[in-house]
Scaffold this active site. Structure first.
Site, PDB file in Angstrom:
ATOM      1  N   HIS A  39       0.846  -1.477   0.120  1.00 46.40           N
ATOM      2  CA  HIS A  39      -0.204  -0.515  -0.063  1.00 46.40           C
ATOM      3  C   HIS A  39       0.936   1.108   0.002  1.00 46.40           C
ATOM      4  O   HIS A  39       1.925   1.220   0.310  1.00 46.40           O
ATOM      5  CB  HIS A  39      -1.076  -0.197   1.053  1.00 46.40           C
ATOM      6  CG  HIS A  39       0.350   0.078   2.734  1.00 46.40           C
ATOM      7  ND1 HIS A  39      -0.061  -0.918   3.836  1.00 46.40           N
ATOM      8  CD2 HIS A  39       0.033   1.263   3.691  1.00 46.40           C
ATOM      9  CE1 HIS A  39       1.201  -0.036   3.931  1.00 46.40           C
ATOM     10  NE2 HIS A  39       0.904   0.771   4.392  1.00 46.40           N
ATOM     11  N   ASP A  43       0.460   5.045   2.112  1.00 49.67           N
ATOM     12  CA  ASP A  43      -0.164   5.473   2.879  1.00 49.67           C
ATOM     13  C   ASP A  43      -1.404   6.046   2.928  1.00 49.67           C
ATOM     14  O   ASP A  43      -1.238   7.237   2.013  1.00 49.67           O
ATOM     15  CB  ASP A  43       0.639   6.783   4.046  1.00 49.67           C
ATOM     16  CG  ASP A  43       1.971   5.568   4.705  1.00 49.67           C
ATOM     17  OD1 ASP A  43       1.094   4.300   5.078  1.00 49.67           O
ATOM     18  OD2 ASP A  43       2.562   5.963   4.845  1.00 49.67           O
ATOM     19  N   HIS A  85       4.807   0.093  -0.384  1.00 45.36           N
ATOM     20  CA  HIS A  85       5.415  -0.302   1.004  1.00 45.36           C
ATOM     21  C   HIS A  85       4.498  -1.770   1.386  1.00 45.36           C
ATOM     22  O   HIS A  85       3.767  -1.348   1.806  1.00 45.36           O
ATOM     23  CB  HIS A  85       6.087   0.182   1.872  1.00 45.36           C
ATOM     24  CG  HIS A  85       5.390   1.131   2.690  1.00 45.36           C
ATOM     25  ND1 HIS A  85       4.664   2.637   2.451  1.00 45.36           N
ATOM     26  CD2 HIS A  85       4.924   0.819   4.078  1.00 45.36           C
ATOM     27  CE1 HIS A  85       3.739   2.775   3.116  1.00 45.36           C
ATOM     28  NE2 HIS A  85       3.543   2.467   4.507  1.00 45.36           N
ATOM     29  N   ARG A 138       5.464   7.786  13.153  1.00 43.32           N
ATOM     30  CA  ARG A 138       5.830   8.141  11.138  1.00 43.32           C
ATOM     31  C   ARG A 138       4.968   9.585  11.479  1.00 43.32           C
ATOM     32  O   ARG A 138       3.881  10.308  11.921  1.00 43.32           O
ATOM     33  CB  ARG A 138       4.542   7.290  11.013  1.00 43.32           C
ATOM     34  CG  ARG A 138       4.083   7.632   9.259  1.00 43.32           C
ATOM     35  CD  ARG A 138       2.715   6.276   8.471  1.00 43.32           C
ATOM     36  NE  ARG A 138       2.093   7.255   9.701  1.00 43.32           N
ATOM     37  CZ  ARG A 138       0.356   5.925   9.094  1.00 43.32           C
ATOM     38  NH1 ARG A 138       0.898   5.079   8.110  1.00 43.32           N
ATOM     39  NH2 ARG A 138      -0.676   6.681   9.600  1.00 43.32           N
TER      40      ARG A 138
END
Length: 316
Positions: free
Chosen positions: A121, A123, A272, A289
């Site tokens: 996917h 983000d 990723h 993150r």
């Protein structure tokens, strides 16, 4: 081959199509303009860059992120995320999610990844304006396992045959939150949550990168529901073809985390795969993150993505 750049920074590619390690800079000390330019160019060229042995804290990570864009502030985060830094989301939050819906975390994860390619996917890809980039910092990692893998979607597009590229250029696909989830028998609290908080967007299947001008195969396993204007059977086979192309080993790089490692990737040109080989080890894995706000993708014909439900540009 290591190349020495401005500001004493060295950029060393680590795979043929994607990934570079950057040395010669202490991110906690801040970057000057020359160093910012080198890092930005490296991210655009190699799609994901890695820094090792950094001593960033929460404030330092946000400060570093602001040199490259505007950090996203999420409305909802878990209890593990730092209260005083709304730009940071801690990956340990995800351990809470299954419990909210009556599942152990392992079951929740299995239902989201019941097909191998589903885990790949970008983000927040179901949004009309997915983040431009992500900066992930490792605090605590297992002694082995827990690696992350990225794929270069510009290289994947370029690697298609010319007739398939031309065909893909004109297609659009619906990206929707929860596509990859396999529901539980009977009443499923997570399905109810998805329906109540649905996000869906029609994106071009090939987007034009706003900074490099590259054509990017904008496909992933976690959000893409179907390709428009083709049958369901055709869509399923086309998506399988394109996902297998995007995740071919030669277009990927795998990174082994250490405490103090930082990865900075272009969310517009990569997908990723988070690790699934460390849960049974019993070792904590805590990552922090920060995402940078992005724009609305545009296709080869210049037509922008269209929000169907649940998101508007700049509203998180």
């Amino acid at each position: 081959m290591t190349t020495k750049q401005g500001g004493g920074i060295e950029v060393r590619p680590v795979a043929g199509y994607i990934g570079a390690e950057i040395t010669g800079v202490d991110l906690a000390d801040g970057l000057d303009e020359a160093q910012v330019a080198v890092v930005r160019a490296a991210v655009l060229r190699w799609k994901v860059v890695f820094f090792r042995g950094q001593r960033l804290d929460h404030e330092g990570q946000v400060r570093f992120a602001r040199r490259f864009g505007e950090p996203v502030v999420l409305r909802r985060r878990g209890s593990a995320s730092p209260a005083g830094h709304p730009e940071i989301e801690t990956t340990a939050d995800r351990l809470e999610l299954g419990g909210r819906y009556g599942m152990e975390h392992d079951e929740w994860l299995r239902r989201r990844r019941h097909i191998p390619l589903r885990g790949w996917h970008c983000d927040h890809g179901a949004r009309v304006d997915p983040p431009a980039a992500t900066i992930l910092r490792a605090e605590t990692v297992p002694p082995y396992g827990g690696d992350t893998t990225w794929a270069n979607l510009a290289a994947a597009y370029a690697g298609l045959s010319a007739p398939v590229r031309a065909f893909a250029d004109g297609l659009r696909a619906e990206h929707r939150l929860g596509v990859g989830y396999q529901s539980r028998p009977g009443d499923d609290a997570y399905v109810r949550h998805l329906l109540d908080h649905q996000i869906a967007t029609v994106h071009p299947l090939v987007r034009v990168h706003p900074e490099t001008g590259e054509r990017v195969l904008f496909v992933n396993g976690y959000y893409v529901e179907h390709i428009e204007d083709v049958s369901r059977a055709e869509s399923r086979l086309l998506l399988e073809l394109l996902l297998e192309q995007a995740t071919r080993p030669e277009y990927t790089v795998r990174f082994h985390w250490e405490p103090g490692s930082v990865a900075f990737w272009d969310n517009r040109a990569t997908i990723h795969l988070a690790p699934s080989d460390n849960a049974h080890l019993g070792h904590p894995r805590t990552m922090h993150r920060v995402m940078l706000a992005g724009d609305v993708p545009a296709g080869v014909d210049g037509r922008p993505s269209e929000a169907l439900v649940g998101s508007a540009p700049g509203r998180w």
